[in-house]
Design a protein around this motif. Structure first.
Motif, PDB file in Angstrom:
ATOM      1  N   ALA A 100       5.946 -10.100  -9.964  1.00 53.80           N
ATOM      2  CA  ALA A 100       6.410 -10.867  -8.803  1.00 53.80           C
ATOM      3  C   ALA A 100       6.462  -9.974  -7.564  1.00 53.80           C
ATOM      4  O   ALA A 100       6.098 -10.394  -6.452  1.00 53.80           O
ATOM      5  N   LYS A 101       6.889  -8.719  -7.737  1.00 55.47           N
ATOM      6  CA  LYS A 101       6.910  -7.768  -6.616  1.00 55.47           C
ATOM      7  C   LYS A 101       5.496  -7.492  -6.116  1.00 55.47           C
ATOM      8  O   LYS A 101       5.247  -7.437  -4.902  1.00 55.47           O
ATOM      9  N   GLU A 102       4.572  -7.310  -7.042  1.00 51.33           N
ATOM     10  CA  GLU A 102       3.193  -7.027  -6.655  1.00 51.33           C
ATOM     11  C   GLU A 102       2.595  -8.198  -5.882  1.00 51.33           C
ATOM     12  O   GLU A 102       1.926  -8.007  -4.855  1.00 51.33           O
ATOM     13  N   MET A 103       2.845  -9.410  -6.355  1.00 53.07           N
ATOM     14  CA  MET A 103       2.309 -10.582  -5.669  1.00 53.07           C
ATOM     15  C   MET A 103       2.944 -10.756  -4.294  1.00 53.07           C
ATOM     16  O   MET A 103       2.269 -11.106  -3.316  1.00 53.07           O
ATOM     17  N   ARG A 104       4.240 -10.470  -4.199  1.00 55.43           N
ATOM     18  CA  ARG A 104       4.908 -10.599  -2.895  1.00 55.43           C
ATOM     19  C   ARG A 104       4.378  -9.543  -1.936  1.00 55.43           C
ATOM     20  O   ARG A 104       4.230  -9.811  -0.724  1.00 55.43           O
ATOM     21  N   ALA A 105       4.082  -8.352  -2.439  1.00 58.11           N
ATOM     22  CA  ALA A 105       3.501  -7.310  -1.585  1.00 58.11           C
ATOM     23  C   ALA A 105       2.166  -7.771  -1.024  1.00 58.11           C
ATOM     24  O   ALA A 105       1.861  -7.543   0.160  1.00 58.11           O
ATOM     25  N   MET A 106       1.366  -8.446  -1.850  1.00 57.14           N
ATOM     26  CA  MET A 106       0.082  -8.977  -1.381  1.00 57.14           C
ATOM     27  C   MET A 106       0.292 -10.001  -0.264  1.00 57.14           C
ATOM     28  O   MET A 106      -0.439 -10.020   0.735  1.00 57.14           O
ATOM     29  N   ALA A 107       1.303 -10.859  -0.451  1.00 54.95           N
ATOM     30  CA  ALA A 107       1.588 -11.873   0.567  1.00 54.95           C
ATOM     31  C   ALA A 107       2.053 -11.212   1.866  1.00 54.95           C
ATOM     32  O   ALA A 107       1.690 -11.650   2.972  1.00 54.95           O
ATOM     33  N   LEU A 108       2.849 -10.148   1.749  1.00 59.04           N
ATOM     34  CA  LEU A 108       3.332  -9.443   2.937  1.00 59.04           C
ATOM     35  C   LEU A 108       2.190  -8.759   3.679  1.00 59.04           C
ATOM     36  O   LEU A 108       2.165  -8.732   4.915  1.00 59.04           O
ATOM     37  N   ILE A 109       1.246  -8.210   2.931  1.00 62.05           N
ATOM     38  CA  ILE A 109       0.063  -7.585   3.561  1.00 62.05           C
ATOM     39  C   ILE A 109      -0.712  -8.629   4.352  1.00 62.05           C
ATOM     40  O   ILE A 109      -1.157  -8.382   5.480  1.00 62.05           O
ATOM     41  N   ARG A 110      -0.859  -9.797   3.761  1.00 65.08           N
ATOM     42  CA  ARG A 110      -1.572 -10.882   4.451  1.00 65.08           C
ATOM     43  C   ARG A 110      -0.876 -11.244   5.760  1.00 65.08           C
ATOM     44  O   ARG A 110      -1.532 -11.586   6.755  1.00 65.08           O
ATOM     45  N   GLU A 111       0.472 -11.133   5.769  1.00 65.61           N
ATOM     46  CA  GLU A 111       1.249 -11.460   6.968  1.00 65.61           C
ATOM     47  C   GLU A 111       1.325 -10.293   7.942  1.00 65.61           C
ATOM     48  O   GLU A 111       1.875 -10.414   9.033  1.00 65.61           O
ATOM     49  N   GLY A 112       0.779  -9.127   7.516  1.00 64.70           N
ATOM     50  CA  GLY A 112       0.808  -7.959   8.391  1.00 64.70           C
ATOM     51  C   GLY A 112       2.062  -7.121   8.258  1.00 64.70           C
ATOM     52  O   GLY A 112       2.275  -6.177   9.031  1.00 64.70           O
TER      53      GLY A 112
END
Length: 225
Positions: free
Chosen positions: A176-188
């Motif tokens: 879940a942390k890894e997926m959220r990190a991906m989402a945060l990268i997408r948001e900048g």
């Protein structure tokens, strides 16, 4: 000698009278309580038989569900998606058991394979929102739904799915942390993403494959700054 005979006769007589008294008392007790004794014995026997019967029925029912689910998977593997969905839908309608929850989740796999993403997502959202669904099935559905939304879903939607799993600090926390990190990268939000990746690296017994992937991402993010 005669006294000994008399004594023996008296003892025999007393025993005979005692037995008759006992028999008479038993007869009276049976006449008074016999029906209740019979009912008690019947209840005990029926209870024992029913318990064994219930256990056998439960085992048989579980085997039936398992066989039905295996049949649905077989149909899916053969590319018979509609037939597989019919079997799974029938299982899903039988509320109150783990197989109905599993069937709902499996339906989404079949729908995704048919490129019916909207229908699959709708079912996943229903599973996640339904507290009556098995918790493990809901967690898997949340991860699956979040992975689908990574490309286009809002960070709020993704956080709603992943943050509860992260806060639980359970078996799904790391992914879940890894997926959220991906989402945060997408948001900048690079710094927040890096912080999450570093949290993952501090996880005990982290698999080597995941450790290497996280290190690679941190290396890329470091270069991005």
């Amino acid at each position: 000698m005669k006294r000994e005979v008399d004594s023996a006769e008296q003892e025999a007589f007393i025993r005979e009278v005692t037995e008759e008294v006992k028999n008479d008392q038993l007869k009276q007790m049976w006449e008074k309580y016999g029906i209740f004794i019979i009912l008690f014995v019947v209840v005990v026997l029926v209870g024992a038989v029913s318990f064994e019967g219930f256990r056998a029925w439960q085992r048989k029912k579980s085997e039936t569900w398992s066989d039905t689910y295996s049949y649905a998977l077989s149909l899916e593997n053969q590319g018979k998606y509609e037939e597989s969905l019919e079997v799974l839908e029938d299982m899903a309608q039988k509320e109150g058991n783990i197989y109905s929850d599993i069937a709902k989740l499996q339906m989404t796999n079949v729908l995704f394979e048919q490129n019916k993403d909207d229908e699959a997502v709708e079912i996943l959202e229903e599973i996640v929102a339904d507290d009556d669904v098995n918790k493990k099935i809901r967690d898997v559905s949340a991860i699956k739904l979040a992975s689908y939304k990574l490309d286009s879903g809002s960070i709020e939607e993704i956080d709603a799915l992943l943050l509860p799993l992260i806060e639980e600090n359970g078996s799904w926390t790391t992914i879940a942390k890894e997926m959220r990190a991906m989402a945060l990268i997408r948001e900048g939000n690079i710094e927040q993403a890096k912080a999450l990746y570093n949290e993952i690296l501090s996880t005990p017994n982290l698999p080597d494959s995941l450790k290497m992937r996280v290190q690679d991402m941190l290396s890329v993010l470091g270069d991005a700054n």
